[in-house]
Design an enzyme around this catalytic site. Structure first.
Site, PDB file in Angstrom:
ATOM      1  N   LYS A  65     -12.181   1.226   9.769  1.00  0.00           N
ATOM      2  CA  LYS A  65     -11.215   0.414   9.036  1.00  0.00           C
ATOM      3  C   LYS A  65      -9.876   1.155   8.930  1.00  0.00           C
ATOM      4  O   LYS A  65      -9.850   2.392   8.903  1.00  0.00           O
ATOM      5  CB  LYS A  65     -11.757   0.010   7.655  1.00  0.00           C
ATOM      6  CG  LYS A  65     -11.818   1.126   6.680  1.00  0.00           C
ATOM      7  CD  LYS A  65     -11.981   0.642   5.243  1.00  0.00           C
ATOM      8  CE  LYS A  65     -11.762   1.853   4.354  1.00  0.00           C
ATOM      9  NZ  LYS A  65     -11.663   1.662   2.974  1.00  0.00           N
ATOM     10  N   LYS A  97      -5.331   5.461   5.612  1.00  0.00           N
ATOM     11  CA  LYS A  97      -4.345   6.528   5.769  1.00  0.00           C
ATOM     12  C   LYS A  97      -5.005   7.832   6.182  1.00  0.00           C
ATOM     13  O   LYS A  97      -4.438   8.613   6.923  1.00  0.00           O
ATOM     14  CB  LYS A  97      -3.617   6.747   4.440  1.00  0.00           C
ATOM     15  CG  LYS A  97      -2.658   5.649   4.116  1.00  0.00           C
ATOM     16  CD  LYS A  97      -1.223   6.123   4.238  1.00  0.00           C
ATOM     17  CE  LYS A  97      -0.932   7.264   3.329  1.00  0.00           C
ATOM     18  NZ  LYS A  97      -0.944   6.829   1.935  1.00  0.00           N
ATOM     19  N   LYS A 110     -17.170   9.581   1.464  1.00  0.00           N
ATOM     20  CA  LYS A 110     -16.230  10.581   0.934  1.00  0.00           C
ATOM     21  C   LYS A 110     -16.882  11.944   0.791  1.00  0.00           C
ATOM     22  O   LYS A 110     -16.210  12.955   0.937  1.00  0.00           O
ATOM     23  CB  LYS A 110     -15.665  10.117  -0.413  1.00  0.00           C
ATOM     24  CG  LYS A 110     -14.605   9.039  -0.251  1.00  0.00           C
ATOM     25  CD  LYS A 110     -13.747   8.917  -1.491  1.00  0.00           C
ATOM     26  CE  LYS A 110     -12.682   7.852  -1.303  1.00  0.00           C
ATOM     27  NZ  LYS A 110     -12.006   7.507  -2.552  1.00  0.00           N
TER      28      LYS A 110
HETATM   29  P1  AMP Z   1      -7.337   1.844  -1.846  1.00  0.00           P
HETATM   30  O1  AMP Z   1      -6.123   2.225  -1.089  1.00  0.00           O
HETATM   31  O2  AMP Z   1      -8.591   2.449  -1.294  1.00  0.00           O
HETATM   32  O3  AMP Z   1      -7.182   2.016  -3.333  1.00  0.00           O
HETATM   33  O4  AMP Z   1      -7.518   0.268  -1.604  1.00  0.00           O
HETATM   34  C1  AMP Z   1      -6.764  -0.715  -2.261  1.00  0.00           C
HETATM   35  C2  AMP Z   1      -7.213  -2.094  -1.850  1.00  0.00           C
HETATM   36  O5  AMP Z   1      -6.971  -2.325  -0.460  1.00  0.00           O
HETATM   37  C3  AMP Z   1      -8.708  -2.342  -2.059  1.00  0.00           C
HETATM   38  O6  AMP Z   1      -8.903  -3.673  -2.535  1.00  0.00           O
HETATM   39  C4  AMP Z   1      -9.295  -2.186  -0.687  1.00  0.00           C
HETATM   40  O7  AMP Z   1     -10.474  -2.925  -0.511  1.00  0.00           O
HETATM   41  C5  AMP Z   1      -8.181  -2.735   0.191  1.00  0.00           C
HETATM   42  N1  AMP Z   1      -8.211  -2.152   1.537  1.00  0.00           N
HETATM   43  C6  AMP Z   1      -8.057  -0.837   1.869  1.00  0.00           C
HETATM   44  N2  AMP Z   1      -8.147  -0.654   3.208  1.00  0.00           N
HETATM   45  C7  AMP Z   1      -8.362  -1.895   3.746  1.00  0.00           C
HETATM   46  C8  AMP Z   1      -8.526  -2.371   5.097  1.00  0.00           C
HETATM   47  N3  AMP Z   1      -8.479  -1.564   6.159  1.00  0.00           N
HETATM   48  N4  AMP Z   1      -8.729  -3.706   5.266  1.00  0.00           N
HETATM   49  C9  AMP Z   1      -8.756  -4.547   4.195  1.00  0.00           C
HETATM   50  N5  AMP Z   1      -8.596  -4.160   2.913  1.00  0.00           N
HETATM   51  C10 AMP Z   1      -8.397  -2.847   2.677  1.00  0.00           C
END
Ligand code: AMP
Ligand code: TRP
Length: 324
Positions: free
Chosen positions: A193, A196, A112
């Site tokens: 990965k 968004k 980040k």
């Molecule tokens: P965030 O949107 O970063 O708050 O992520 C919310 C949850 O989704 C967290 O548990 C992340 O580890 C999971 N997550 C986000 N992106 C991925 C991805 N590409 N594959 C698997 N899990 C994800």
């Protein structure tokens, strides 16, 4: 020991298939098996530049998405982090226990701070400390997250150990709970990965229409210059498998091995499987959208339930550290 589940998600817009397969799908299952607390972490989201006018809408959008996915407020607690100020209070105390060197190792911080060079703030740096407070405030021990969060859960263990050693035992040492599909990759760049921040063509939003899903899957990167072992194809197989198409995956993989699988055929199967999973969620979301006020009430109720636990923990913490 009784298990207590805690997980969090940032209100950064609508959810995508990576969030769903990596985390939320398992939250909806776990809530029936264990006491569960799910938190929309708005104080984490403000560590990068954002529009304060849009934040309230984003918070209720994520809440709607979670409810549409099947988070059931009669089974689990769903709330917004900033409505329980004990999170930041415990976060501060944990800051005084966390070695800077541990924070400097965090991959998410390194990524980040590359992405947001103009805004490398102290909150971004101590982000995982607040995350440890989120979890330990409830003495949760099982943390269902995607693979990218494992390092943060390890840091929670370091912080819990340090607190217990310094002030006397209070906190459990939490463990991550991963799904089989803990790392969904981008459709357009399968080395990264799904996220968004990469842009529209990289992810499938839970809210995408059938047509958009078809279009995005059809343009997914499959073959690479390296020939057979394509991460893009692996990713499509993995998504299919995570959505329950195990028998289908076996059959298609066998065809792929023989060289008789058309990628267009694989993509059609994947797109249709995604659509059959996401369209009921989209419909439920449209229903829930009609009663947004109800969502606000659910979140307030959730915060009340959470705060009862949080208050008790903070009383113990204040005593132990000697400020009472
Ligand atoms: P965030 O949107 O970063 O708050 O992520 C919310 C949850 O989704 C967290 O548990 C992340 O580890 C999971 N997550 C986000 N992106 C991925 C991805 N590409 N594959 C698997 N899990 C994800
Ligand atoms: N950092 C997590 C993410 O980016 C979100 C989060 C905040 C979280 N607090 C948490 C996850 C506590 C699990 C437990 O996805």
């Amino acid at each position: 020991m009784k298990n207590l589940i805690f997980s969090g998600i940032q209100p950064t817009g609508s959810l995508h298939l990576g969030n769903y397969l990596g985390a939320i799908k398992q939250w909806t299952k776990l809530q029936h098996e264990h006491e569960s607390i799910f938190c929309i972490v708005d104080y984490h989201a403000i560590t990068v530049a954002y529009d304060p006018k849009k934040l309230p809408g984003r918070i209720s959008d994520v809440a709607l998405d979670l409810l549409a996915c099947g988070i059931d407020p009669s089974k689990s607690t769903l709330f917004v982090q900033s409505q329980v100020p004990e999170h930041t209070e415990l976060g501060w105390i944990f800051n005084t226990l966390t070695p800077i060197a541990e924070l400097e190792r965090m991959t998410q911080y390194k990524d980040k701070s590359k992405q947001h060079k103009e805004n490398i703030n102290a909150g971004l740096f101590t982000y995982p400390v607040l995350q440890a407070a989120d979890v330990l405030l409830y003495k949760a021990n099982l943390i269902p997250v995607g693979e990218d969060q494992v390092q943060h859960v390890e840091l929670m263990r370091v912080i819990a150990k340090k607190f217990n050693k310094t002030f006397g035992k209070l906190f459990p040492e939490p463990k991550p709970l991963l799904t089989e599909q803990a790392r969904v990759m981008s459709l357009a760049d399968p080395a990264k990965k799904m996220s968004k921040s990469l842009g529209e063509k990289h992810y499938i939003a839970l809210a995408d229409s059938d047509e958009v899903i078809k279009k995005k899957v059809r343009s997914a990167v499959t073959a690479t210059s390296h020939g057979d072992t394509s991460p893009g194809v692996e990713n499509l197989f993995a998504i299919l498998e995570a959505l329950g198409g195990e028998a289908l995956v076996k059959e298609l993989k066998a065809q792929h091995k023989k060289g008789s699988l058309q990628y267009s055929e694989l993509k059609d199967v994947v797109a249709n499987t995604i659509i059959s999973h996401l369209s009921p969620i989209r419909e439920r979301r449209a229903e829930l959208e009609k009663e947004r006020e109800r969502v606000g009430e659910i979140l307030i109720e959730g915060a009340k339930t959470a705060q009862k636990i949080a208050r008790d923990t903070m009383e113990e913490v204040r005593k132990k550290i000697g400020v009472r």
